[in-house]
Design a protein around this motif. Sequence first.
Motif, PDB file in Angstrom:
ATOM      1  N   PRO A 196     -21.507  -5.135 -20.699  1.00  0.00           N
ATOM      2  CA  PRO A 196     -20.892  -6.451 -20.858  1.00  0.00           C
ATOM      3  C   PRO A 196     -21.312  -7.382 -19.725  1.00  0.00           C
ATOM      4  N   ALA A 197     -21.266  -8.681 -19.983  1.00  0.00           N
ATOM      5  CA  ALA A 197     -21.657  -9.663 -18.972  1.00  0.00           C
ATOM      6  C   ALA A 197     -20.546  -9.814 -17.933  1.00  0.00           C
ATOM      7  N   PRO A 198     -20.807  -9.483 -16.665  1.00  0.00           N
ATOM      8  CA  PRO A 198     -19.727  -9.518 -15.664  1.00  0.00           C
ATOM      9  C   PRO A 198     -19.160 -10.910 -15.433  1.00  0.00           C
ATOM     10  N   GLU A 199     -19.984 -11.966 -15.622  1.00  0.00           N
ATOM     11  CA  GLU A 199     -19.467 -13.320 -15.377  1.00  0.00           C
ATOM     12  C   GLU A 199     -18.445 -13.733 -16.433  1.00  0.00           C
ATOM     13  N   LEU A 200     -18.340 -12.959 -17.516  1.00  0.00           N
ATOM     14  CA  LEU A 200     -17.365 -13.267 -18.560  1.00  0.00           C
ATOM     15  C   LEU A 200     -16.058 -12.502 -18.393  1.00  0.00           C
ATOM     16  N   PHE A 201     -15.989 -11.583 -17.426  1.00  0.00           N
ATOM     17  CA  PHE A 201     -14.728 -10.898 -17.175  1.00  0.00           C
ATOM     18  C   PHE A 201     -13.673 -11.924 -16.731  1.00  0.00           C
ATOM     19  N   ASP A 202     -12.465 -11.803 -17.247  1.00  0.00           N
ATOM     20  CA  ASP A 202     -11.362 -12.675 -16.832  1.00  0.00           C
ATOM     21  C   ASP A 202     -10.751 -12.100 -15.556  1.00  0.00           C
ATOM     22  N   VAL A 203     -11.471 -12.279 -14.448  1.00  0.00           N
ATOM     23  CA  VAL A 203     -11.064 -11.659 -13.185  1.00  0.00           C
ATOM     24  C   VAL A 203      -9.690 -12.163 -12.749  1.00  0.00           C
ATOM     25  N   ARG A 223      -6.554  -9.740 -12.309  1.00  0.00           N
ATOM     26  CA  ARG A 223      -5.917  -9.644 -10.990  1.00  0.00           C
ATOM     27  C   ARG A 223      -4.422  -9.971 -11.089  1.00  0.00           C
ATOM     28  N   ALA A 224      -4.094 -11.005 -11.855  1.00  0.00           N
ATOM     29  CA  ALA A 224      -2.681 -11.376 -12.018  1.00  0.00           C
ATOM     30  C   ALA A 224      -1.899 -10.254 -12.693  1.00  0.00           C
ATOM     31  N   ALA A 225      -2.532  -9.561 -13.629  1.00  0.00           N
ATOM     32  CA  ALA A 225      -1.856  -8.456 -14.316  1.00  0.00           C
ATOM     33  C   ALA A 225      -1.557  -7.317 -13.350  1.00  0.00           C
ATOM     34  N   VAL A 251       2.304  -5.998 -12.269  1.00  0.00           N
ATOM     35  CA  VAL A 251       2.839  -4.658 -12.518  1.00  0.00           C
ATOM     36  C   VAL A 251       3.136  -3.921 -11.217  1.00  0.00           C
ATOM     37  N   LEU A 252       2.517  -4.345 -10.127  1.00  0.00           N
ATOM     38  CA  LEU A 252       2.791  -3.700  -8.845  1.00  0.00           C
ATOM     39  C   LEU A 252       4.171  -4.056  -8.298  1.00  0.00           C
ATOM     40  N   ASP A 253       4.863  -4.962  -8.959  1.00  0.00           N
ATOM     41  CA  ASP A 253       6.253  -5.218  -8.581  1.00  0.00           C
ATOM     42  C   ASP A 253       7.121  -3.990  -8.838  1.00  0.00           C
ATOM     43  N   ALA A 265      -1.377  -2.490 -16.342  1.00  0.00           N
ATOM     44  CA  ALA A 265      -2.057  -3.776 -16.179  1.00  0.00           C
ATOM     45  C   ALA A 265      -2.679  -4.229 -17.486  1.00  0.00           C
ATOM     46  N   ALA A 266      -3.278  -3.310 -18.232  1.00  0.00           N
ATOM     47  CA  ALA A 266      -3.864  -3.667 -19.519  1.00  0.00           C
ATOM     48  C   ALA A 266      -2.800  -4.184 -20.478  1.00  0.00           C
ATOM     49  N   ALA A 267      -1.644  -3.517 -20.522  1.00  0.00           N
ATOM     50  CA  ALA A 267      -0.558  -3.967 -21.392  1.00  0.00           C
ATOM     51  C   ALA A 267      -0.083  -5.356 -20.991  1.00  0.00           C
ATOM     52  N   HIS A 268       0.112  -5.560 -19.689  1.00  0.00           N
ATOM     53  CA  HIS A 268       0.564  -6.870 -19.218  1.00  0.00           C
ATOM     54  C   HIS A 268      -0.460  -7.947 -19.565  1.00  0.00           C
ATOM     55  N   TYR A 269      -1.716  -7.642 -19.381  1.00  0.00           N
ATOM     56  CA  TYR A 269      -2.777  -8.620 -19.669  1.00  0.00           C
ATOM     57  C   TYR A 269      -2.759  -9.006 -21.146  1.00  0.00           C
ATOM     58  N   LEU A 270      -2.672  -8.021 -22.022  1.00  0.00           N
ATOM     59  CA  LEU A 270      -2.667  -8.310 -23.448  1.00  0.00           C
ATOM     60  C   LEU A 270      -1.455  -9.145 -23.851  1.00  0.00           C
ATOM     61  N   LEU A 271      -0.302  -8.813 -23.290  1.00  0.00           N
ATOM     62  CA  LEU A 271       0.925  -9.515 -23.642  1.00  0.00           C
ATOM     63  C   LEU A 271       1.034 -10.883 -22.982  1.00  0.00           C
ATOM     64  N   SER A 272       0.207 -11.137 -21.969  1.00  0.00           N
ATOM     65  CA  SER A 272       0.246 -12.431 -21.273  1.00  0.00           C
ATOM     66  C   SER A 272      -0.350 -13.558 -22.103  1.00  0.00           C
TER      67      SER A 272
END
Length: 401
Positions: free
Chosen positions: A49-56, A60-62, A66-68, A283-290
Amino acid sequence: MTTAPHAAAAALTLPPRSQRAGNAKTSPVRDLLALTERPKVISFAGGLPAPELFDVAGIRAAFDAVLDSPSVLQYSTSEGDARLREEVARRYSADGLPTAASDLIITTGSQQGLGLISTTLLDPGDTILVEEPCYLAALQTFALAGARVIGVPYDGDELDLEALDRLAAEHSPKFFYTVPTFQNPTGRTHGLDARRHIAAIAQRRGFRIIEDEPYRQLRYSGEALPSLAELAPAHVISLGSFSKVIAPGLRIGWIRTTPDIRPAVTIAKQAADLHTSTIDQAAAAHYLLSGRGEPALTRIREAYSARRDAMLDALPTVLPTGSTWNHPDGGMFVWARLPEGMDAAESLGRALAHDVAYVPGVSFYSGTPDRRTLRLSFTTYAPDRIREGLSRLGTTWGTGR
């Protein structure tokens, strides 16, 4: 110092490695990575995959969110994060395949899913059917399981359904492994009629289908097609992954199981690694639900569509006269075939000398390979870089500038 000869002698008497380990092929993609890390090399070899297209920022926010909760740093259940399974199940159901969270087991990438299914379903010597050519890492997994692998050929861009039926009748396979949508390595897709026939053959002959769908969401043209699991629910085990639509480094995949094997797959998962990373699942779950996932996927599709078109537009002036290639509706790959008398593996060294790389097709075959074939990945680079790389590739065969 005096013990060294004794240690060397002892080493000579150690038991050999297993026959199954010796039967597994090395991955030419992994072997090529070291050669293509030079900054000047344009590599169409890896399905990256193209790294510049990652939603970094979103990822990161996810993780920050979850680290709370300290629980994301704790052991977890083998089946996987409840919210993640519920969200994956919801997406299956929305696409027309009713699915409950309890049907799913989260894996460390869909590659682990292949290993768990092999552990659950195969004994050494069992026969399975695969598409020919086939995803290389699946062939490696099945070899390590000690399976007897038989390839089902294609007739042009269509799977030879008569051959599938004949081979199933002759060999009574445990399962047929397929990547039905934008296959790796060929980019091919089984059409609706083919899917119906594959499902009917499995039902009539009494074998399972392993449906591997890592590219399903990467469609750029054409209409979406039903899952094989919709057509033969009791016979199909489905694999999925977020590697191509969020990021491969998360290593989040899943198995959509059938009730008869679910307990055994869960035990295999427990034995393999207890569970997939708790924090990565959360984090994946939080990202999807965000809500960030769909806009990011739209950007990915738009970019990859333009990259596919750039590659397809350039190939007529790059590949030697008499070559053929397909026009995939999605995914990451174009499959090409050089003219009679040419060998893609032999040409690779000359390509690398021009700072460009591809994967020869020979390693994707379970049987006798077509040495004229090669796989080209179009997702890693922007269109201008793709055109430059293909120009270098044309120089390999005397067709570029």
